[in-house]
Design an enzyme around this catalytic site. Structure first.
Site, PDB file in Angstrom:
ATOM      1  N   LYS A 111      40.822  46.127  44.087  1.00 51.18           N
ATOM      2  CA  LYS A 111      39.984  44.658  44.461  1.00 51.18           C
ATOM      3  C   LYS A 111      40.432  44.288  45.732  1.00 51.18           C
ATOM      4  O   LYS A 111      39.972  43.473  46.463  1.00 51.18           O
ATOM      5  CB  LYS A 111      41.033  43.659  43.420  1.00 51.18           C
ATOM      6  CG  LYS A 111      40.474  43.617  42.112  1.00 51.18           C
ATOM      7  CD  LYS A 111      40.738  42.646  41.303  1.00 51.18           C
ATOM      8  CE  LYS A 111      40.104  42.490  40.161  1.00 51.18           C
ATOM      9  NZ  LYS A 111      40.049  41.416  39.344  1.00 51.18           N
ATOM     10  N   LYS A 192      33.663  49.509  35.650  1.00 50.94           N
ATOM     11  CA  LYS A 192      33.923  48.542  34.601  1.00 50.94           C
ATOM     12  C   LYS A 192      32.975  47.464  34.862  1.00 50.94           C
ATOM     13  O   LYS A 192      32.620  46.898  35.856  1.00 50.94           O
ATOM     14  CB  LYS A 192      35.276  48.203  34.634  1.00 50.94           C
ATOM     15  CG  LYS A 192      35.953  47.153  33.620  1.00 50.94           C
ATOM     16  CD  LYS A 192      37.181  47.017  33.894  1.00 50.94           C
ATOM     17  CE  LYS A 192      37.412  45.695  34.678  1.00 50.94           C
ATOM     18  NZ  LYS A 192      37.292  44.183  34.015  1.00 50.94           N
ATOM     19  N   LYS A 195      33.737  40.660  35.298  1.00 50.96           N
ATOM     20  CA  LYS A 195      33.287  39.119  35.794  1.00 50.96           C
ATOM     21  C   LYS A 195      33.138  38.934  37.394  1.00 50.96           C
ATOM     22  O   LYS A 195      31.995  38.085  37.697  1.00 50.96           O
ATOM     23  CB  LYS A 195      34.404  38.064  35.582  1.00 50.96           C
ATOM     24  CG  LYS A 195      34.344  37.710  34.117  1.00 50.96           C
ATOM     25  CD  LYS A 195      35.166  36.504  34.001  1.00 50.96           C
ATOM     26  CE  LYS A 195      36.489  36.845  33.231  1.00 50.96           C
ATOM     27  NZ  LYS A 195      37.715  37.277  34.007  1.00 50.96           N
TER      28      LYS A 195
HETATM   29  P1  ATP Z   1      38.076  40.026  37.021  1.00 54.09           P
HETATM   30  O1  ATP Z   1      36.758  40.880  37.608  1.00 54.09           O
HETATM   31  O2  ATP Z   1      38.038  38.742  37.557  1.00 54.09           O
HETATM   32  O3  ATP Z   1      39.086  40.597  37.186  1.00 54.09           O
HETATM   33  P2  ATP Z   1      37.599  41.027  34.372  1.00 54.09           P
HETATM   34  O4  ATP Z   1      35.783  40.952  33.726  1.00 54.09           O
HETATM   35  O5  ATP Z   1      38.122  41.964  34.411  1.00 54.09           O
HETATM   36  O6  ATP Z   1      37.651  39.851  35.496  1.00 54.09           O
HETATM   37  P3  ATP Z   1      39.720  39.686  33.251  1.00 54.09           P
HETATM   38  O7  ATP Z   1      39.965  38.200  32.923  1.00 54.09           O
HETATM   39  O8  ATP Z   1      40.272  40.327  34.075  1.00 54.09           O
HETATM   40  O9  ATP Z   1      38.027  40.009  33.180  1.00 54.09           O
HETATM   41  O10 ATP Z   1      40.162  40.443  31.752  1.00 54.09           O
HETATM   42  C1  ATP Z   1      40.281  39.667  30.562  1.00 54.09           C
HETATM   43  C2  ATP Z   1      40.587  40.818  29.471  1.00 54.09           C
HETATM   44  O11 ATP Z   1      39.267  41.547  29.358  1.00 54.09           O
HETATM   45  C3  ATP Z   1      41.485  41.823  29.822  1.00 54.09           C
HETATM   46  O12 ATP Z   1      42.375  42.227  28.465  1.00 54.09           O
HETATM   47  C4  ATP Z   1      40.730  43.110  30.240  1.00 54.09           C
HETATM   48  O13 ATP Z   1      41.382  44.179  30.102  1.00 54.09           O
HETATM   49  C5  ATP Z   1      39.583  42.974  29.297  1.00 54.09           C
HETATM   50  N1  ATP Z   1      38.332  43.412  29.703  1.00 54.09           N
HETATM   51  C6  ATP Z   1      37.647  42.966  30.933  1.00 54.09           C
HETATM   52  N2  ATP Z   1      36.648  43.971  31.532  1.00 54.09           N
HETATM   53  C7  ATP Z   1      36.640  44.602  30.513  1.00 54.09           C
HETATM   54  C8  ATP Z   1      35.407  45.473  30.214  1.00 54.09           C
HETATM   55  N3  ATP Z   1      34.535  45.899  31.001  1.00 54.09           N
HETATM   56  N4  ATP Z   1      35.682  46.288  29.124  1.00 54.09           N
HETATM   57  C9  ATP Z   1      36.812  46.042  28.156  1.00 54.09           C
HETATM   58  N5  ATP Z   1      37.721  45.222  28.303  1.00 54.09           N
HETATM   59  C10 ATP Z   1      37.736  44.502  29.270  1.00 54.09           C
HETATM   60 MG    MG Z   2      40.155  41.934  35.450  1.00 54.35          MG
END
Ligand code: ATP
Ligand code: MG
Length: 327
Positions: A111, A192, A195
């Site tokens: 990040k 991955k 968001k």
């Molecule tokens: P950011 O990019 O802001 O970190 P994010 O999409 O990674 O957002 P988080 O809020 O960090 O989302 O993660 C929330 C939950 O969803 C965590 O348990 C994380 O492991 C899971 N998660 C996030 N992205 C994925 C993905 N692509 N596949 C499976 N699990 C995910």
């Molecule tokens: Mg995340």
């Protein structure tokens, strides 16, 4: 009693990665655990969030928790910023976490990569996450693959604290499912689905319209082999699409492979889009009923009270153990 805590940051619009890796599991696990599902809004602001968007997205995530099937009668749903014990314990645990171990966190490296400045909160955020989990004496934390390292840090910090000051915290175990724990971007199976990825074609959002979902899947990268076959090494893009299908249809991978044998990617991608749409439409309807409702406010206010009851006991125990004067 088995107890569980987990959450999704209001750092962007929720996508099917968060659904597959987190939300879908929450809905199932709430029946087997005393569950705390929170919205880590203090984590979201480790990178800049537009205030109006943060406000809206926080309500969005809460409404989506409920719309997806988390039952507020059974589980506690609350905002992190409504329970001050999180930042208080976070500070205490920062005194126990090591600079060197935080520097090894791969998510921090990812990040902060290519950025001129990063907040110090982005660096210490895994310690606040440790506080989130330990405050509730959670025995289990469902996470996607990307959060495994942070949970190990949580255990290390808890163990260090317990050794130094006496048994205070329960050591949590991760729950990582086989399928859906790592949903990758539709444009690049090496990254991955996230968001905070600005490329809109890489993610299918939970609130996307059916046409957008169809368009995104039709554009998703595949490979030149032309066979719907699950093989992460040789065929990461297609394997990712099969896993998404498996998560949304609740079907075994082998069943899906058999169904599309000899059919090519066109038909498979079209039907994958329909499977996802069918699952999302009722969630989207419920979300719209809830997002601006006073019922949502009531659930969050009530949840914060229930959470604070548990959290304040743990915080007091930690402060006493460290020698602070308490009354
Ligand atoms: P950011 O990019 O802001 O970190 P994010 O999409 O990674 O957002 P988080 O809020 O960090 O989302 O993660 C929330 C939950 O969803 C965590 O348990 C994380 O492991 C899971 N998660 C996030 N992205 C994925 C993905 N692509 N596949 C499976 N699990 C995910
Ligand atoms: Mg995340």
């Amino acid at each position: 009693m088995k107890r569980l805590l987990s959450g999704i940051k209001p750092s962007g619009d929720l996508n099917i990665g968060g659904y597959g890796g987190a939300l879908r599991q929450y809905v199932k696990l709430q029946h087997d655990y005393e569950s705390f599902f929170f919205i880590p809004d203090y984590h979201a602001v480790t990178v800049y969030q537009d205030p109006k968007e943060l406000h809206e997205r926080t309500r969005d995530v809460a409404a989506l928790y409920l719309a997806a099937g988390i039952d507020p009668g059974r589980s506690t749903i609350f905002l992190q910023s409504q329970v001050p014990a999180h930042t208080e314990l976070g500070w205490l645990l920062e005194t126990q976490a090591h600079f060197g171990e935080l520097k090894r966190m791969t998510q921090f490296k990812e990040k902060s990569e290519g950025k001129d400045v990063v907040s110090s909160a982005l660096f210490t955020y895994p310690v606040l996450m440790a506080a989130d989990v330990l405050l509730y004496q959670a025995t289990h934390v469902p996470v996607g693959d990307d959060q495994k390292q942070h949970l190990e840090l949580t255990r290390d910090v808890a163990e260090r604290f317990n050794k130094r000051f006496g048994l205070t915290f329960t050591l949590p175990e991760p729950i990582i499912q086989d399928i859906g724990s790592r949903i990758m971007g539709l444009d690049d199976p090496g990254k991955k689905m996230s968001k905070s990825n600005p490329n809109q074609n890489s993610c299918v959002l939970l609130m996307d319209s059916p046409d957008d979902i169809r368009r995104k899947f039709s554009k998703a990268v595949t490979d030149s082999e032309g066979q719907v076959r699950h093989d992460w090494e040789q065929k990461p893009a297609v394997s990712n699409l099969i896993e998404i299908y498996s998560v949304f249809a609740d079907e075994e991978i082998a069943v899906i492979e058999r169904r599309y044998e000899g059919q090519g990617y066109g038909v498979f991608k079209k039907e994958l889009a329909e499977v996802v749409i069918q699952k999302l439409l009722p969630i989207q309807d419920k979300y719209r009923q809830l997002v601006d409702s006073s019922e949502l406010d009531r659930i969050l206010i009530d949840g914060a009270k229930r959470a604070a009851d548990v959290a304040s006991d743990t915080l007091l125990a930690a402060k006493k153990a460290m020698g602070f004067v308490t009354f």
